[in-house]
Structure formats: C-alpha cells, structure tokens
Scaffold this active site. Sequence first.
Site, PDB file in Angstrom:
ATOM      1  N   PHE A   1      29.388  63.952  59.985  1.00 42.68           N
ATOM      2  CA  PHE A   1      29.401  63.362  58.648  1.00 42.68           C
ATOM      3  C   PHE A   1      30.819  63.312  58.110  1.00 42.68           C
ATOM      4  CE2 PHE A   1      29.185  67.863  57.693  1.00 42.68           C
ATOM      5  CZ  PHE A   1      29.924  68.013  56.527  1.00 42.68           C
ATOM      6  N   CYS A   2      31.015  62.432  57.133  1.00 39.81           N
ATOM      7  CA  CYS A   2      32.292  62.309  56.431  1.00 39.81           C
ATOM      8  C   CYS A   2      31.995  61.759  55.040  1.00 39.81           C
ATOM      9  CB  CYS A   2      33.272  61.426  57.202  1.00 39.81           C
ATOM     10  SG  CYS A   2      32.662  59.756  57.502  1.00 39.81           S
ATOM     11  N   THR A   3      33.003  61.336  54.316  1.00 42.59           N
ATOM     12  CA  THR A   3      32.809  60.948  52.918  1.00 42.59           C
ATOM     13  C   THR A   3      31.874  59.753  52.767  1.00 42.59           C
ATOM     14  OG1 THR A   3      35.048  61.729  52.445  1.00 42.59           O
ATOM     15  CG2 THR A   3      33.982  60.361  50.770  1.00 42.59           C
TER      16      THR A   3
END
Length: 241
Positions: free
Chosen positions: A176-178
Amino acid sequence: MSRIANIAAYRFVELDDREALKTSLHDAAQARGLMGTVLLAPEGINLFLAGPEAGVRGFLDWLRSDARFAPIEAKWSWSDSVPFQRLRVRLKREIVTIRTPDLDLAATPAPYLPADELKRWYDEGRDFLILDTRNEWEVQEGTFENAIDPHIASFGEFPRYLESIESLKDKTIVTFCTGGIRCEKAAPLMKRAGFGHVYQLEGGILKYFEQVGGAHWRGNCVVFDDRGALRPDLSPARGKT
C-alpha cells in the site's frame, strides 16, 4: 465559504505528445480556477489538484474526453482553502521514480485488493503481511496495524530493499501507499522478483479512508500539499484547512 475539492489521480498510459498535452492541461485547469501539480512522463500522468468542486468535476470531464484518460479515477477530499500556492504542469522521466527502466508493468501485474476486503481480512484475522511502500518519514506519521516499514528514504531504494525480504516470497503480502501509484510499480516488481502472492491496495490509503474510514489504521496520512497530513476522516491534521 464554499468547500474546496481536492483530488489525486493517476493513470499509466503511453504518452507521446507530452509537450502539447502540457499546454492543454495547464490551460484547462487554469480556466477552471484550479491549482496544484500535474506530472507527465512517457509512462503516464499523475496529478494533485484543488479548487471549486464544479471546476474540479469539469476538469475531470474534460480530461476523460481523451480516450487515454477515460478510465482515470480520483481520490477526493475537502478543505476550507486551496492547499497549493500555484498551478504547475511538469514533464518528468517517470511519474513515480523507481529507476527500474526494464520494469514491464503489464508483464507481471498484481491484483488489486479493495479497501473493504482489506478491512475484512483484518477483522477475520487472516494470515497476511502488509507492506508500506512509502518513505520512512511518511510511515512515522501513520500506517496500518502491524505494517512492515522498509525504512527507505526514497522509493528508488525499494528494489534493493526487496533483497532483504526474500524469505517472505511464499507469504501473502498486501502492498500500500498514499494513493496507489507507488504500488503500481512495487507490486509488479515483487512479482517479477519471485514473490508469489502479492496484492496492491486499490486506491491506496486515501481510497481506504474514503470507503472504510480509520479501521485498523494508526495515526495520519501524509499528503504533499499545504495540509501536511490527513486524518482518517479526510480532514486536515495540520497546516491549511
């Protein structure tokens, strides 16, 4: 005072008319009273824009009239003021820098995991690992429960980091990331390196906040504008509101 709409969106698609596109994108955003940053590279577009809701929606309608951008989806949040000082459209080598020019995203795709499905995995105690692909200073602001922090200073360090977790190749891993864009490269890179069960959180943290809220999240999420970070209810945690 009217609320300001903030959007983050990206799309990986081949762009061979970037100079002309730079001008038309700037003119279209400016005409609708928007500020923010748009990045263009041979591999696609990445944008962060803010302004009146009607202007933002009008810009998205205009953008999607180009078949290359028709599928683009935006993550939405709201503020009382515009969290950008100006409008910039920039040409880059990559829309998210990882410096792995031979990475073919289409050759080793990783499936998306919807936000509500990730919550269900947590709720059910499913056996999986969750890997934060953001920079260390972003992770320190907030992350998911039990997330693995790779302790990287920039996304360009991620390929080398994978060498240190080869023992996890048989594990189920959710990246996951922003907003999802870094995982569009991180997850296929992991698949290519032999990680057999890799997912990417669809829409990233911002879409998770939008659809699920703060379940299984701890802290805030860094955003790259004057708001600084967002709470799980998508309200500014500091900086401009």
